[in-house]
Design an enzyme around this catalytic site. Sequence first.
Site, PDB file in Angstrom:
ATOM      1  N   HIS A 282       0.831  -1.206   0.000  1.00  0.00           N
ATOM      2  CA  HIS A 282       0.000   0.000   0.000  1.00  0.00           C
ATOM      3  C   HIS A 282       0.862   1.251   0.000  1.00  0.00           C
ATOM      4  O   HIS A 282       0.445   2.299   0.472  1.00  0.00           O
ATOM      5  CB  HIS A 282      -0.925   0.010   1.222  1.00  0.00           C
TER       6      HIS A 282
ATOM      7  N   GLY B 228      18.061  -7.902 -48.172  1.00  0.00           N
ATOM      8  CA  GLY B 228      18.460  -6.551 -47.751  1.00  0.00           C
ATOM      9  C   GLY B 228      17.349  -5.533 -47.925  1.00  0.00           C
ATOM     10  O   GLY B 228      17.357  -4.492 -47.292  1.00  0.00           O
TER      11      GLY B 228
END
Length: 580
Positions: free
Chosen positions: A222, A488
């Site tokens: 918390h 490529g």
Amino acid sequence: MEPKKKLINSVDSCVDEALCGLVRASGGLSLLRGHRVVLRADLDNLKGKVALLSGGGSGHEPAHGGYLGAGMLSAAVAGGVFASPPPASILAAILCLHHAGASGVLLIVKNYTGDRLNFGLAAEQARNHGVLVDMVIVAEDCAFDQPSKAGRRGLCGTIFIHKLAGALAEEGCPLDQIVSKVTEVLKGIGTLGVSLSPCSVPGCLPSFDLPPGDMELGLGIHGEPGIKRLKVASADELVKTMIDHITNPDSQSHLPLKSGDSVVVCVNNLGALSCLEMAVVTGAAIICLENRGVVVARVMSGSFMTSLEMAGVSLTLMRADQETLRLFDAKTSAPAWPNLSSVCVSGRSYITDPQAVSPRPHADTHSEGPLSPVMRKALERVCSTLLEKQEELNSLDRAAGDGDCGNTHAQAAKAIREWLQDHVVPDCPGQLLSVLAGLVQEKMGGSSGALYSLFLTAAAARVTEGQNIAAAWASAMHAGTQAIRRYGGADPGDRTMLDALCPAVDELMKLTTAPPVGQMAVLQNAVQKASSGAESTRNLTAMAGRASYIAAERVTLPDPGAMAVAAILRAVLESLEGQK
């Protein structure tokens, strides 16, 4: 100070909108009108079985709404962020489960005062409505050596209880038996959290201040601070510190753990650690436990009970016998429960050896022949050319790339020279191209190394000892170029090596039909085309490669890759012409 930015619509509506988002995204969930309660959409399947209800403050997602499903929770009730849910909503959820035909309702509650009070009140009210209801309180935090009267906090170990109780309920186990079994298991669960940063409730300032370089050990979920500050350490050191603390026999809240014990481990992301850090911490936790002789049976790693955006992690250990593992492994449809393997983590062979790549037939039995001296001479000429042009290519590359084009080509040239000193050049061009592809892949580096290696590998398959060696070379060059284009992603005109290579290869394809006397002329034309193609890249806009990221008006010199290709082809031509 400003409250931290959050991606929400408003502070007041964020919990309701988050619950709506959770339920809308899952076919197995529904919302209880008028309450912050998430229900299983298939409540009919609870008839005659114990129903499970858990919940608490929001901000710990996926707890608890993510754990609804067959084999886990039947409903979850949410409070505001880090706030206990109201008793009226808890009671509404219990009555809803009771009316669906559940034989009893088990409340699984984390040990925080607000949760105990509100769930306890709802339980008393439900009993007055004739509901068989019981409560299990999870209090497995190992932070405090001497816990106060409030006792140990309930942390991520809670979801182990969701899982085990859920499996028992699915099997039809009665309420009192489920309670006694999980109460026994709870004695063997321990959790400890650590954080590198605080978190902040929407609309509020951070929950605590943490100086740079410090971390907080033993914190809850918390945003409350922990028991001590430590200097930030490595993952290995931190995990060892945490496990030492969890198992320290001098602490009243320790988890007794001895060599030979079997455990389930939960490595829980408190919200903001990257998956990479989580995997490192997980590996460290497994090794640390195994070094103590502990058998790690199962591991779950991920975000299971968070604390908003806290950059931290909690470790939960659960001692596990075969029956616990059986329940842990039982299937569940709850969306936030991980899809875990049911193989014991420890004692498993987890490395696979790679298969040795067998050399191509005759790869090591190179024999010289009439072509060997010709190819050796051409290679030597290519290497000396690339070494001479090293600085020229680097300076072209500095204009539009990272300035190392000459270096990478020189590295390839040196590697080929070294190889030539110790090896014969095979008479078969395909064998030579394969060797060169391997050398370039290993020694050249960068994308150039990959491109040349692709070219040579694809070309090697096409040059075999055949009748027309010139035609074979032409089709090999063509195949290599096609491979570069395919992988490529560039084309002629994109300002790359292809602007020199493609026009040259188009010309070389004439070798397939040219008479022997015309072959030298074709070669000379091809080299000329490569040179003018390389020169033309001055005026092209880069569409591929690193230069494509640079403003076109700054790129005014020719492309270094194209210039290198033109230089290589010219060197081959000169060696064939016998010029010095």
